[in-house]
Write a protein that holds these residues in place. Structure first.
Motif, PDB file in Angstrom:
ATOM      1  N   GLY A  15       0.799  -1.219   0.000  1.00 33.83           N
ATOM      2  CA  GLY A  15       0.000   0.000   0.000  1.00 33.83           C
ATOM      3  C   GLY A  15       0.827   1.261   0.000  1.00 33.83           C
ATOM      4  N   TRP A  16       0.137   2.365  -0.217  1.00 34.54           N
ATOM      5  CA  TRP A  16       0.733   3.695  -0.174  1.00 34.54           C
ATOM      6  C   TRP A  16       0.088   4.496   0.943  1.00 34.54           C
ATOM      7  N   PHE A  17       0.935   5.205   1.678  1.00 35.14           N
ATOM      8  CA  PHE A  17       0.505   6.048   2.777  1.00 35.14           C
ATOM      9  C   PHE A  17       1.085   7.441   2.572  1.00 35.14           C
ATOM     10  N   ARG A  18       0.584   8.404   3.338  1.00 40.36           N
ATOM     11  CA  ARG A  18       1.220   9.717   3.367  1.00 40.36           C
ATOM     12  C   ARG A  18       1.076  10.308   4.761  1.00 40.36           C
ATOM     13  N   ARG A  19       1.998  11.222   5.036  1.00 34.83           N
ATOM     14  CA  ARG A  19       1.961  11.913   6.318  1.00 34.83           C
ATOM     15  C   ARG A  19       2.255  13.385   6.107  1.00 34.83           C
ATOM     16  N   VAL A  20       1.386  14.194   6.655  1.00 38.72           N
ATOM     17  CA  VAL A  20       1.591  15.641   6.696  1.00 38.72           C
ATOM     18  C   VAL A  20       2.100  15.976   8.090  1.00 38.72           C
ATOM     19  N   ARG A  35      -0.259   9.503   9.988  1.00 37.64           N
ATOM     20  CA  ARG A  35      -0.092   8.879   8.679  1.00 37.64           C
ATOM     21  C   ARG A  35      -1.416   8.249   8.251  1.00 37.64           C
ATOM     22  N   GLU A  36      -1.762   8.395   6.979  1.00 35.23           N
ATOM     23  CA  GLU A  36      -3.013   7.828   6.486  1.00 35.23           C
ATOM     24  C   GLU A  36      -2.772   6.934   5.283  1.00 35.23           C
ATOM     25  N   GLY A  37      -3.520   5.863   5.235  1.00 33.05           N
ATOM     26  CA  GLY A  37      -3.462   4.962   4.090  1.00 33.05           C
ATOM     27  C   GLY A  37      -4.248   5.534   2.934  1.00 33.05           C
ATOM     28  N   LEU A  38      -3.716   5.405   1.724  1.00 33.45           N
ATOM     29  CA  LEU A  38      -4.330   6.016   0.551  1.00 33.45           C
ATOM     30  C   LEU A  38      -4.858   4.989  -0.443  1.00 33.45           C
ATOM     31  N   ALA A  39      -4.018   4.019  -0.760  1.00 30.48           N
ATOM     32  CA  ALA A  39      -4.353   3.071  -1.819  1.00 30.48           C
ATOM     33  C   ALA A  39      -3.575   1.793  -1.578  1.00 30.48           C
ATOM     34  N   CYS A  40      -4.153   0.677  -1.962  1.00 28.73           N
ATOM     35  CA  CYS A  40      -3.491  -0.589  -1.691  1.00 28.73           C
ATOM     36  C   CYS A  40      -3.938  -1.649  -2.685  1.00 28.73           C
ATOM     37  N   ALA A  60      -3.408  18.471  -5.863  1.00 29.90           N
ATOM     38  CA  ALA A  60      -3.791  19.728  -5.220  1.00 29.90           C
ATOM     39  C   ALA A  60      -2.822  20.018  -4.077  1.00 29.90           C
ATOM     40  N   PRO A  61      -2.737  21.270  -3.641  1.00 29.74           N
ATOM     41  CA  PRO A  61      -1.821  21.604  -2.539  1.00 29.74           C
ATOM     42  C   PRO A  61      -2.021  20.742  -1.295  1.00 29.74           C
ATOM     43  N   GLU A  62      -3.237  20.323  -1.040  1.00 28.61           N
ATOM     44  CA  GLU A  62      -3.484  19.484   0.147  1.00 28.61           C
ATOM     45  C   GLU A  62      -2.942  18.072   0.003  1.00 28.61           C
ATOM     46  N   ASP A  63      -2.442  17.734  -1.180  1.00 29.24           N
ATOM     47  CA  ASP A  63      -1.775  16.442  -1.371  1.00 29.24           C
ATOM     48  C   ASP A  63      -0.302  16.506  -0.977  1.00 29.24           C
ATOM     49  N   THR A  64       0.178  17.682  -0.639  1.00 30.02           N
ATOM     50  CA  THR A  64       1.568  17.833  -0.214  1.00 30.02           C
ATOM     51  C   THR A  64       1.805  17.034   1.053  1.00 30.02           C
ATOM     52  N   ALA A  65       2.798  16.139   1.006  1.00 29.01           N
ATOM     53  CA  ALA A  65       3.064  15.245   2.130  1.00 29.01           C
ATOM     54  C   ALA A  65       4.290  14.402   1.818  1.00 29.01           C
ATOM     55  N   MET A  66       4.730  13.658   2.824  1.00 27.06           N
ATOM     56  CA  MET A  66       5.717  12.597   2.600  1.00 27.06           C
ATOM     57  C   MET A  66       4.925  11.331   2.297  1.00 27.06           C
ATOM     58  N   TYR A  67       5.272  10.684   1.217  1.00 24.65           N
ATOM     59  CA  TYR A  67       4.566   9.485   0.779  1.00 24.65           C
ATOM     60  C   TYR A  67       5.416   8.251   1.046  1.00 24.65           C
ATOM     61  N   GLY A  71      10.288   6.919   2.544  1.00 22.67           N
ATOM     62  CA  GLY A  71       9.402   7.987   2.108  1.00 22.67           C
ATOM     63  C   GLY A  71       9.986   8.822   0.991  1.00 22.67           C
ATOM     64  N   THR A  72       9.102   9.447   0.242  1.00 20.39           N
ATOM     65  CA  THR A  72       9.494  10.375  -0.811  1.00 20.39           C
ATOM     66  C   THR A  72       8.557  11.579  -0.743  1.00 20.39           C
ATOM     67  N   GLN A  73       9.135  12.772  -0.820  1.00 20.55           N
ATOM     68  CA  GLN A  73       8.367  13.997  -0.619  1.00 20.55           C
ATOM     69  C   GLN A  73       7.643  14.405  -1.901  1.00 20.55           C
ATOM     70  N   VAL A  74       6.375  14.764  -1.743  1.00 20.94           N
ATOM     71  CA  VAL A  74       5.573  15.326  -2.828  1.00 20.94           C
ATOM     72  C   VAL A  74       5.115  16.705  -2.394  1.00 20.94           C
ATOM     73  N   THR A  75       5.407  17.697  -3.224  1.00 19.79           N
ATOM     74  CA  THR A  75       5.011  19.071  -2.930  1.00 19.79           C
ATOM     75  C   THR A  75       4.208  19.628  -4.099  1.00 19.79           C
ATOM     76  N   VAL A  76       3.010  20.106  -3.815  1.00 20.54           N
ATOM     77  CA  VAL A  76       2.132  20.645  -4.848  1.00 20.54           C
ATOM     78  C   VAL A  76       1.901  22.125  -4.560  1.00 20.54           C
ATOM     79  N   SER A  77       2.238  22.955  -5.512  1.00 20.28           N
ATOM     80  CA  SER A  77       2.074  24.398  -5.343  1.00 20.28           C
ATOM     81  C   SER A  77       0.841  24.886  -6.093  1.00 20.28           C
ATOM     82  N   SER A  78       0.232  25.934  -5.559  1.00 25.51           N
ATOM     83  CA  SER A  78      -0.990  26.461  -6.187  1.00 25.51           C
ATOM     84  C   SER A  78      -0.670  27.470  -7.266  1.00 25.51           C
TER      85      SER A  78
END
Length: 123
Positions: free
Chosen positions: A35-40, A45-50, A86-93, A116-123
């Motif tokens: 699965g894939w998780f992310r943490r802000v 940490r929340e699970g996203l997809a598996c 979207a910017p709210e997807d910014t997190a460590m994945y 983990g790998t960092q994802v940053t989304v700018s508006s």
């Protein structure tokens, strides 16, 4: 312990796409739910997809329709295609393996996480 290693993070603008990759050892990759998780920062940490060992996929509602999890067996690689970011997807994945191969959305069953790998989304 399962060795998993993520890659593919980066910075994108709102509406953009990224694909994350995760390589795992072949025995565990084939037998366990992945699965894939992310943490802000400041949040849990929340699970996203598996995907389970039978190939059944599950998604958190907030990413359903935008994120797609898939496996490439010959490369022992798990992917997370992320569209319409979207910017709210910014997190460590994080990529992770559960201790079993069954129902994959029991997020508490995941025991082995990558760095983990960092994802940053700018508006």
């Amino acid at each position: 312990q399962v060795a998993v290693a993520e890659s593919g993070g980066g910075s994108v603008q709102s509406g953009g796409s990224l694909r994350l990759s995760c390589v795992a050892g072949p025995y565990y990759y084939n037998k366990r739910s992945m699965g894939w998780f992310r943490r802000v920062p400041g949040k849990e940490r929340e699970g996203l997809a598996c995907v389970d060992s039978a190939g059944v996929t599950k998604y958190r509602d907030s990413v359903k329709g935008r994120f797609t999890v898939s496996k490439e067996e010959r490369k022992n690689t798990l992917y997370l295609q992320m569209n319409d970011l979207a910017p709210e997807d910014t997190a460590m994945y994080y990529c992770a393996a559960a201790w079993y191969g069954g129902v994959c959305y029991k997020w508490f069953e995941y025991t082995d996480f990558g760095q983990g790998t960092q994802v940053t989304v700018s508006s």
